[in-house]
Design a protein around this motif. Structure first.
Motif, PDB file in Angstrom:
ATOM      1  N   TYR A  30       0.828  -1.208   0.000  1.00 53.25           N
ATOM      2  CA  TYR A  30       0.000   0.000   0.000  1.00 53.25           C
ATOM      3  C   TYR A  30       0.865   1.262   0.000  1.00 53.25           C
ATOM      4  N   LEU A  31       2.049   1.177   0.591  1.00 51.80           N
ATOM      5  CA  LEU A  31       2.953   2.324   0.560  1.00 51.80           C
ATOM      6  C   LEU A  31       3.392   2.623  -0.870  1.00 51.80           C
ATOM      7  N   ASP A  32       3.629   1.549  -1.664  1.00 53.35           N
ATOM      8  CA  ASP A  32       3.963   1.738  -3.078  1.00 53.35           C
ATOM      9  C   ASP A  32       2.831   2.455  -3.805  1.00 53.35           C
ATOM     10  N   VAL A  33       1.614   2.019  -3.533  1.00 56.62           N
ATOM     11  CA  VAL A  33       0.436   2.606  -4.177  1.00 56.62           C
ATOM     12  C   VAL A  33       0.316   4.085  -3.846  1.00 56.62           C
ATOM     13  N   LEU A  34       0.505   4.414  -2.569  1.00 56.59           N
ATOM     14  CA  LEU A  34       0.363   5.793  -2.128  1.00 56.59           C
ATOM     15  C   LEU A  34       1.512   6.668  -2.638  1.00 56.59           C
ATOM     16  N   LYS A  35       2.738   6.156  -2.579  1.00 59.71           N
ATOM     17  CA  LYS A  35       3.894   6.936  -2.996  1.00 59.71           C
ATOM     18  C   LYS A  35       3.903   7.210  -4.500  1.00 59.71           C
ATOM     19  N   GLU A  36       3.532   6.202  -5.282  1.00 57.97           N
ATOM     20  CA  GLU A  36       3.586   6.325  -6.735  1.00 57.97           C
ATOM     21  C   GLU A  36       2.285   6.844  -7.327  1.00 57.97           C
ATOM     22  N   GLY A  37       1.266   7.041  -6.498  1.00 58.30           N
ATOM     23  CA  GLY A  37      -0.001   7.560  -6.985  1.00 58.30           C
ATOM     24  C   GLY A  37      -0.683   6.648  -7.983  1.00 58.30           C
ATOM     25  N   LEU A  38      -0.580   5.345  -7.771  1.00 55.71           N
ATOM     26  CA  LEU A  38      -1.169   4.379  -8.700  1.00 55.71           C
ATOM     27  C   LEU A  38      -2.691   4.374  -8.566  1.00 55.71           C
ATOM     28  N   ALA A  39      -3.363   4.252  -9.700  1.00 60.73           N
ATOM     29  CA  ALA A  39      -4.830   4.318  -9.720  1.00 60.73           C
ATOM     30  C   ALA A  39      -5.436   2.971  -9.336  1.00 60.73           C
ATOM     31  N   VAL A  40      -5.288   2.627  -8.077  1.00 64.35           N
ATOM     32  CA  VAL A  40      -5.847   1.372  -7.571  1.00 64.35           C
ATOM     33  C   VAL A  40      -7.132   1.661  -6.803  1.00 64.35           C
ATOM     34  N   MET A  41      -7.010   2.427  -5.747  1.00 62.69           N
ATOM     35  CA  MET A  41      -8.138   2.914  -4.967  1.00 62.69           C
ATOM     36  C   MET A  41      -7.710   4.248  -4.356  1.00 62.69           C
ATOM     37  N   ASP A  42      -8.659   5.007  -3.847  1.00 60.93           N
ATOM     38  CA  ASP A  42      -8.291   6.324  -3.328  1.00 60.93           C
ATOM     39  C   ASP A  42      -7.455   6.182  -2.059  1.00 60.93           C
ATOM     40  N   SER A  43      -6.792   7.264  -1.677  1.00 61.37           N
ATOM     41  CA  SER A  43      -5.838   7.219  -0.573  1.00 61.37           C
ATOM     42  C   SER A  43      -6.499   6.864   0.759  1.00 61.37           C
ATOM     43  N   THR A  44      -7.744   7.297   0.956  1.00 64.82           N
ATOM     44  CA  THR A  44      -8.449   6.962   2.202  1.00 64.82           C
ATOM     45  C   THR A  44      -8.646   5.457   2.314  1.00 64.82           C
ATOM     46  N   ALA A  45      -9.078   4.835   1.218  1.00 62.63           N
ATOM     47  CA  ALA A  45      -9.291   3.393   1.206  1.00 62.63           C
ATOM     48  C   ALA A  45      -7.973   2.646   1.369  1.00 62.63           C
ATOM     49  N   SER A  46      -6.931   3.104   0.674  1.00 65.42           N
ATOM     50  CA  SER A  46      -5.621   2.450   0.756  1.00 65.42           C
ATOM     51  C   SER A  46      -5.085   2.500   2.183  1.00 65.42           C
ATOM     52  N   SER A  47      -5.205   3.664   2.829  1.00 69.36           N
ATOM     53  CA  SER A  47      -4.722   3.813   4.198  1.00 69.36           C
ATOM     54  C   SER A  47      -5.496   2.916   5.162  1.00 69.36           C
ATOM     55  N   LEU A  48      -6.814   2.823   4.945  1.00 69.13           N
ATOM     56  CA  LEU A  48      -7.644   1.989   5.817  1.00 69.13           C
ATOM     57  C   LEU A  48      -7.268   0.514   5.679  1.00 69.13           C
ATOM     58  N   CYS A  49      -7.023   0.073   4.441  1.00 64.34           N
ATOM     59  CA  CYS A  49      -6.599  -1.312   4.218  1.00 64.34           C
ATOM     60  C   CYS A  49      -5.228  -1.567   4.824  1.00 64.34           C
ATOM     61  N   MET A  50      -4.319  -0.606   4.649  1.00 66.90           N
ATOM     62  CA  MET A  50      -2.965  -0.755   5.183  1.00 66.90           C
ATOM     63  C   MET A  50      -2.988  -0.826   6.713  1.00 66.90           C
ATOM     64  N   ASP A  51      -3.768   0.054   7.336  1.00 66.34           N
ATOM     65  CA  ASP A  51      -3.826   0.089   8.797  1.00 66.34           C
ATOM     66  C   ASP A  51      -4.419  -1.183   9.387  1.00 66.34           C
ATOM     67  N   ASN A  52      -5.331  -1.815   8.638  1.00 64.72           N
ATOM     68  CA  ASN A  52      -5.999  -3.025   9.135  1.00 64.72           C
ATOM     69  C   ASN A  52      -5.450  -4.304   8.517  1.00 64.72           C
ATOM     70  N   ASP A  53      -4.348  -4.151   7.761  1.00 63.15           N
ATOM     71  CA  ASP A  53      -3.657  -5.300   7.164  1.00 63.15           C
ATOM     72  C   ASP A  53      -4.604  -6.170   6.337  1.00 63.15           C
ATOM     73  N   ILE A  54      -5.373  -5.526   5.455  1.00 66.32           N
ATOM     74  CA  ILE A  54      -6.306  -6.235   4.579  1.00 66.32           C
ATOM     75  C   ILE A  54      -5.713  -6.278   3.167  1.00 66.32           C
ATOM     76  N   PRO A  55      -5.377  -7.448   2.658  1.00 71.89           N
ATOM     77  CA  PRO A  55      -4.835  -7.518   1.295  1.00 71.89           C
ATOM     78  C   PRO A  55      -5.905  -7.210   0.252  1.00 71.89           C
ATOM     79  N   LEU A  56      -5.437  -6.776  -0.915  1.00 74.80           N
ATOM     80  CA  LEU A  56      -6.322  -6.420  -2.023  1.00 74.80           C
ATOM     81  C   LEU A  56      -5.839  -7.107  -3.283  1.00 74.80           C
ATOM     82  N   LEU A  57      -6.748  -7.750  -3.990  1.00 72.30           N
ATOM     83  CA  LEU A  57      -6.406  -8.372  -5.270  1.00 72.30           C
ATOM     84  C   LEU A  57      -7.173  -7.670  -6.377  1.00 72.30           C
ATOM     85  N   VAL A  58      -6.443  -7.102  -7.330  1.00 71.60           N
ATOM     86  CA  VAL A  58      -7.044  -6.413  -8.473  1.00 71.60           C
ATOM     87  C   VAL A  58      -6.967  -7.337  -9.680  1.00 71.60           C
TER      88      VAL A  58
END
Length: 238
Positions: free
Chosen positions: A184-212
């Protein structure tokens, strides 16, 4: 199975198919059948549906509309999609419940965490509609929040135009590189269009993996649940 309880995130655009708006009967049937195949394995499935095929709050805001009103309209669009998906699932024998963050008891249950978990434990598919019930939050954030509340093991983010996360838009940039795994840090740092920063931070904080992954290939939801290497996996840590 790699996962026992999942949150499936479906964008409104994915349900529209190639036409780009409204609902595609072909896609709706395909999604319903794929969900059934996974439910038949005993997987507990919660679904969060977007509304971009009907209305996007961002567009309303750009038109000069009050942002909160535009977002509420988007929430109502997700309810319409959720009811359509419920109908498609029940036509093939999958017991389904729609829960809305904005109360509308004539068409769906209000969102109650414990009740939603009980539905999942009984083998029912639960569809979460109307986002989080507040403006300024996307359905990506809804998926992250509901995954944390449901104690889901993963969020499966189904796309209709790409099969994973790329360094750039592969439809525009031929040199775009597909990632197999990210943090999730890669996603946030590189600004990748995966999900918005609020969602990414929430997943990162709760250790929830994401499969696209791509929803357009039949059977991909089952492959994801079985742990087959498809799409791009995003984790809290490397």
């Amino acid at each position: 199975m790699a996962y026992k309880r999942i949150v499936l995130k479906l964008s409104g655009e994915a349900l529209a198919g190639e036409q780009g708006f409204g609902l595609s009967p072909k896609v709706m049937r395909s999604v319903a059948n794929q969900v059934k195949n996974v439910a038949d394995l005993g997987v507990e499935i919660a679904i969060v549906v977007g509304g971009g095929n009907i209305w996007r709050g961002k567009i309303g805001h750009e038109m000069g509309m009050d942002r909160a009103n535009a977002d509420y309209m988007g929430m109502l669009a997700t309810v319409m999609n959720s009811l359509a998906l419920q109908d498609s699932l029940e036509q093939i024998g999958i017991e389904t419940r729609v829960q809305t963050a904005i109360e509308m008891r004539q068409v769906a249950e209000p969102y109650i965490r414990r009740k939603a978990i009980r539905h999942l434990e009984k083998g029912r598919v639960v569809i979460f509609a109307a986002g989080v019930g507040n403006p300024y939050f996307s359905t990506d954030t809804t998926a992250a929040l509901r995954a944390a509340e449901m104690e889901a093991e993963i969020i499966l983010m189904a796309k209709n135009n790409v099969d994973g996360v790329y360094s750039a838009d592969p439809r525009v940039d031929q040199d775009a590189v597909k990632y197999d795994e990210l943090t999730y840090l890669d996603v946030l740092k590189e600004g990748l269009a995966v999900m918005d920063s609020t969602a990414s931070s929430l997943c990162m904080d709760n250790d929830i993996p994401l499969l696209v992954f791509s929803i357009m290939e039949e059977g991909n939801i089952k492959r994801a649940v079985l742990g087959e290497p498809i799409g791009t996996i995003v984790r809290g840590k490397a």
